[in-house]
Design a protein around this motif. Structure first.
Motif, mmCIF file in Angstrom:
data_model
loop_
_atom_site.group_PDB
_atom_site.id
_atom_site.type_symbol
_atom_site.label_atom_id
_atom_site.label_comp_id
_atom_site.label_asym_id
_atom_site.label_seq_id
_atom_site.Cartn_x
_atom_site.Cartn_y
_atom_site.Cartn_z
ATOM 1 N N ILE A 268 0.889 -1.035 -0.033
ATOM 2 C CA ILE A 268 0.226 -0.220 0.360
ATOM 3 C C ILE A 268 0.777 1.142 -0.280
ATOM 4 O O ILE A 268 1.730 1.056 0.768
ATOM 5 C CB ILE A 268 -0.583 -0.650 1.034
ATOM 6 C CG1 ILE A 268 -1.867 -1.598 1.047
ATOM 7 C CG2 ILE A 268 -1.806 1.235 1.122
ATOM 8 C CD1 ILE A 268 -3.041 -1.312 2.150
ATOM 9 N N LEU B 218 2.465 3.399 3.270
ATOM 10 C CA LEU B 218 3.100 3.166 4.470
ATOM 11 C C LEU B 218 4.266 4.109 4.943
ATOM 12 O O LEU B 218 5.351 3.691 4.375
ATOM 13 C CB LEU B 218 3.090 1.894 4.652
ATOM 14 C CG LEU B 218 1.552 0.868 4.035
ATOM 15 C CD1 LEU B 218 1.418 -0.699 4.861
ATOM 16 C CD2 LEU B 218 0.197 2.077 5.180
ATOM 17 N N VAL C 80 0.383 5.210 8.957
ATOM 18 C CA VAL C 80 -1.071 5.032 7.594
ATOM 19 C C VAL C 80 -1.000 7.237 6.990
ATOM 20 O O VAL C 80 -1.034 7.084 8.472
ATOM 21 C CB VAL C 80 -2.292 4.232 7.540
ATOM 22 C CG1 VAL C 80 -1.709 3.027 8.314
ATOM 23 C CG2 VAL C 80 -2.926 4.597 8.766
ATOM 24 N N THR D 81 -6.069 4.961 3.747
ATOM 25 C CA THR D 81 -5.856 4.012 4.330
ATOM 26 C C THR D 81 -5.405 3.113 5.633
ATOM 27 O O THR D 81 -5.593 1.550 4.384
ATOM 28 C CB THR D 81 -4.310 4.222 3.978
ATOM 29 O OG1 THR D 81 -4.058 5.460 3.019
ATOM 30 C CG2 THR D 81 -3.117 3.244 4.421
#
Length: 71
Positions: A30, A33, A58, A63
């Motif tokens: 993702i 991060l 985050v 997220t």
């Protein structure tokens, strides 16, 4: 009684931290991060349990929604 072994926090290197963070980065995949080495092993010059504590940051609650499975 259990014996707890202590080690020098100076034994932990950036490379050690990255070795543990890398699979987490790949598994979560993702954008945005951030990973932080926290806890006693991150404090130079002290004795500590040889346990690596990591904190994942985050960028937004959106997220977090991506990380939470929907039921």
């Amino acid at each position: 009684m259990q014996t707890i072994q202590l080690a020098s926090s100076d034994d932990w290197t950036t490379a050690d931290t990255e070795r543990h963070v890398h699979p987490l980065r790949e598994a979560l995949d993702i954008e945005g991060l951030s990973w932080h080495h926290i806890g006693s092993t991150s404090i130079p010059g002290i004795l500590c349990k040889p346990v690596l504590d990591l904190l994942c940051g985050v960028p937004s609650t959106m997220t977090l929604d991506m990380l939470t499975p929907y039921h």
